[in-house]
Design a protein around this motif. Structure first.
Motif, PDB file in Angstrom:
ATOM      1  N   CYS A 365      -6.782  16.922  -3.979  1.00 53.39           N
ATOM      2  CA  CYS A 365      -6.018  16.201  -4.944  1.00 53.39           C
ATOM      3  C   CYS A 365      -6.825  15.240  -5.783  1.00 53.39           C
ATOM      4  O   CYS A 365      -8.016  14.817  -5.488  1.00 53.39           O
ATOM      5  CB  CYS A 365      -5.008  15.408  -4.170  1.00 53.39           C
ATOM      6  N   HIS A 402      -4.368  20.357 -14.522  1.00 54.18           N
ATOM      7  CA  HIS A 402      -2.954  20.989 -14.614  1.00 54.18           C
ATOM      8  C   HIS A 402      -3.020  22.505 -14.622  1.00 54.18           C
ATOM      9  O   HIS A 402      -2.475  23.218 -13.878  1.00 54.18           O
ATOM     10  CB  HIS A 402      -2.003  20.240 -15.474  1.00 54.18           C
ATOM     11  N   VAL A 407      -3.184  18.944  -8.032  1.00 60.03           N
ATOM     12  CA  VAL A 407      -2.097  18.045  -7.773  1.00 60.03           C
ATOM     13  C   VAL A 407      -2.783  16.681  -8.198  1.00 60.03           C
ATOM     14  O   VAL A 407      -3.790  16.299  -7.755  1.00 60.03           O
ATOM     15  CB  VAL A 407      -1.609  17.879  -6.573  1.00 60.03           C
ATOM     16  N   GLY A 409      -2.451  12.786  -9.309  1.00 58.60           N
ATOM     17  CA  GLY A 409      -1.472  11.481  -9.252  1.00 58.60           C
ATOM     18  C   GLY A 409      -2.299  10.552 -10.117  1.00 58.60           C
ATOM     19  O   GLY A 409      -3.593  10.368 -10.139  1.00 58.60           O
ATOM     20  N   ASP A 442       5.231  16.745 -16.968  1.00 56.87           N
ATOM     21  CA  ASP A 442       3.789  16.631 -15.781  1.00 56.87           C
ATOM     22  C   ASP A 442       3.551  15.135 -15.729  1.00 56.87           C
ATOM     23  O   ASP A 442       3.108  14.763 -14.714  1.00 56.87           O
ATOM     24  CB  ASP A 442       2.898  17.609 -16.386  1.00 56.87           C
ATOM     25  N   ARG A 445       5.472  13.324 -13.449  1.00 58.28           N
ATOM     26  CA  ARG A 445       5.524  13.668 -12.343  1.00 58.28           C
ATOM     27  C   ARG A 445       4.268  13.075 -11.730  1.00 58.28           C
ATOM     28  O   ARG A 445       3.875  12.867 -10.663  1.00 58.28           O
ATOM     29  CB  ARG A 445       5.436  15.345 -12.092  1.00 58.28           C
ATOM     30  N   MET A 446       3.219  12.717 -12.580  1.00 55.59           N
ATOM     31  CA  MET A 446       2.090  12.086 -12.103  1.00 55.59           C
ATOM     32  C   MET A 446       2.382  10.796 -11.592  1.00 55.59           C
ATOM     33  O   MET A 446       1.311  10.220 -11.008  1.00 55.59           O
ATOM     34  CB  MET A 446       0.821  12.048 -13.362  1.00 55.59           C
ATOM     35  N   ASN A 450       4.076  13.244  -7.804  1.00 53.44           N
ATOM     36  CA  ASN A 450       2.764  13.434  -7.092  1.00 53.44           C
ATOM     37  C   ASN A 450       2.045  12.380  -6.502  1.00 53.44           C
ATOM     38  O   ASN A 450       1.327  12.770  -5.247  1.00 53.44           O
ATOM     39  CB  ASN A 450       1.817  13.902  -8.470  1.00 53.44           C
ATOM     40  N   TYR A 453       3.575  13.179  -2.816  1.00 51.20           N
ATOM     41  CA  TYR A 453       2.702  14.110  -2.442  1.00 51.20           C
ATOM     42  C   TYR A 453       1.684  14.011  -1.771  1.00 51.20           C
ATOM     43  O   TYR A 453       1.156  14.502  -0.619  1.00 51.20           O
ATOM     44  CB  TYR A 453       2.864  15.571  -3.529  1.00 51.20           C
ATOM     45  N   GLU A 458       6.455  14.102   0.329  1.00 48.41           N
ATOM     46  CA  GLU A 458       7.258  14.632  -0.673  1.00 48.41           C
ATOM     47  C   GLU A 458       8.543  14.980  -0.296  1.00 48.41           C
ATOM     48  O   GLU A 458       9.276  15.495  -0.945  1.00 48.41           O
ATOM     49  CB  GLU A 458       6.697  16.169  -1.145  1.00 48.41           C
TER      50      GLU A 458
END
Length: 525
Positions: A365, A402, A407, A409, A442, A445-446, A450, A453, A458
């Motif tokens: 990650c 990506h 993944v 973050g 995206d 989600r960062m 993420n 996760y 998650e």
């Protein structure tokens, strides 16, 4: 039970869904759907009209130095001063209002944003105040002292090769040890009160999940113990990485996450021109930066921590350090395969596509810092001067990451940048290199799914779905469509289904809350 209506709820799942109503019971989401078709079983729930707002999962920050952030949130920043005269005025204001402080500590001096176009030195700080003064550089990898501060530091620090007593600057081990000695003069109660103030700031920008690296910057690892004990009393969920290569110390303190910067920094940074590069710096053909450890030592650490089943994170900025980091993780997995470790590389500012492919293959990650993309302390002209145009264009390759399925973050690296997740999102979607821009979803989600996760959560938080903890943020506009993402107002933060209300809390109250939460929620490790 509460029924939230009149809002646009963005789930932030991979297959993103939009809802107009959400039911919460016992701190968890129990239903999402269309406001026009609310199931009868929720008809008597307490209704909360959100006034047409947008709701997303609470934000996460995948890399900060929370203890240090809290100290400097309660001292003074020099990030925005335009010249040394303004810096002097800021120091004087703080000194006048903190007459009992044994030492004065501040953050953020830089050469790239001040009229003098240089870093301040001991002679400058001597003019700013006669009291002991230490100011950390904006990148958190060095500090400058005045004469009075140097007089307080031990011979161990002043005899270190990283200490320049003429300029007052401390680098590398002299910096780490000097900061430890300086912070020892800060009253412990002030540090604890600072933790509460720092957490309230994070709540004000919508942060509900914090990945923090601790264990450097305070004498006797004071920060790691304080935050472990007190974090449950703070509003957010904290995931703490112990910054050490001493695996016995990790066991002693009872942590399951290890790594970070400083003692786990594989290289330096671009601001000090010591980030480790495969090709020399553009302005110095003899400078490749610095790898702080031999490959064998990094491998040994990664293998040992991986054997223990601990999650690891390591700082790597230059491509030579990224190479060293990936090689160490590959060695750890060769020693003990672990398909779901979710080990982390921090920063990864400069990496080749081939390196990122290797990282994706072993499911690493990335804790990226999108605010670095438009970091005025390291502007484009400076980066081009030290790296050249081609490498500068490849920095912070979010699009490539990506596309390769990594993944990623987002994190602030606070106090290097003040945590502002929506500003980070804006940087991600407006990368100056079009090939490295990412979609708004995206980028969202960062800062939501993420981070959850990356801390193996998650199934608990990070998205809006039935069964998830009801940690969510109410926004004044929709980040998927708003013209000014960074300017979106954070109207409210809800944690475990309850609206967070900022309030001052004493040390005793903080400790009491920590004990109660540790017993009732048992999720703070």
């Amino acid at each position: 039970m509460e029924l939230y209506t009149n809002a646009r709820f963005i789930s932030c799942e991979k297959e993103n869904r939009i809802y107009t109503a959400m039911a919460v019971k016992g701190g968890h989401i129990v239903w999402l759907g269309d406001e026009s078709s609310i199931p009868p079983r929720y008809g008597k729930a307490k209704r909360v009209d959100l006034g047409g707002a947008t709701v997303t999962p609470a934000f996460g920050d995948t890399h900060m130095h929370f203890g240090s952030l809290c100290v400097f949130e309660n001292t003074f920043y020099l990030m925005d001063v335009k010249n040394f005269a303004e810096a002097k005025a800021a120091v004087r204001r703080y000194a006048d209002s903190h007459r009992k402080n044994k030492v004065l500590m501040g953050y953020g001096c830089t050469a790239n944003t001040v009229a003098e176009h240089r870093l301040p030195e001991k002679r400058d700080l001597d003019d700013w105040t006669e009291r002991p003064l230490m100011v950390m550089k904006y990148d958190g990898h060095a500090a400058v002292c005045n004469s009075a501060m140097l007089a307080l530091l031990s011979d161990k620090v002043k005899s270190d090769p990283g200490c320049n007593t003429e300029t007052g600057w401390l680098y590398q081990s002299a910096f780490y040890n000097g900061v430890n000695e300086a912070t020892a003069y800060i009253p412990t109660m002030d540090i604890i009160r600072g933790l509460s103030g720092g957490a309230e700031y994070l709540a004000s920008v919508g942060i509900g999940l914090v990945h923090t690296v601790e264990g450097v910057g305070f004498a006797n690892d004071l920060d790691i113990d304080m935050i472990k004990i007190l974090a449950p009393g703070l509003p957010q969920a904290f995931r703490i990485f112990f910054q050490t290569m001493d695996l016995k110390a990790v066991k002693k303190h009872g942590f399951k996450r290890v790594g970070g910067c400083f003692k786990l920094a594989l290289d330096g940074c671009f601001g000090s021109e010591d980030a480790a590069l495969k090709e020399p710096y553009a302005n110095d053909p003899n400078n490749y930066g610095v790898l702080n450890y031999p490959q064998e030592r990094v491998n040994e650490f990664a293998i040992g921590a991986n054997r223990e089943g601990w999650q690891i994170t390591m700082h790597a900025i230059g491509d030579a350090a990224v190479e060293q980091c990936i090689t160490a993780y590959e060695a750890a997995y060769a020693d003990k395969p672990w398909d779901d470790a979710r080990h982390v590389m921090i920063h990864v500012c400069l990496a080749s596509e081939e390196q990122l492919k290797r990282a994706a293959k072993i499911k690493l990650c990335i804790a990226a810092q999108s605010p670095f993309i438009y970091w005025k302390q390291e502007p484009d002209e400076y980066l081009c001067a030290v790296l050249g145009r081609e490498r500068t264009d490849r920095l912070n390759a979010l699009g490539t990451m990506h596309r390769l399925g990594l993944v990623v973050g987002d994190g602030s690296d606070g106090p290097c940048t003040r945590p502002k997740p929506l500003y980070g999102m804006a940087c991600s979607v407006n990368h100056p290199n079009p090939d490295e821009r990412i979609s708004r979803l995206d980028a969202l989600r960062m800062i939501t799914a993420n981070p959850a996760y990356m801390s193996h959560e998650e199934n608990k938080r990070g998205t809006l779905a039935p069964g998830m903890i009801a940690d969510f943020v109410v926004l004044g506009d929709d980040p998927l469509t708003a013209e000014d993402i960074a300017g979106i107002e954070v109207k409210a933060l809800y944690l475990h289904g309850k609206k967070h209300v900022a309030k001052k809390i004493g040390v005793a109250g903080l400790l009491a809350r920590a004990i109660i939460k540790r017993i009732t929620q048992r999720e703070y490790i």
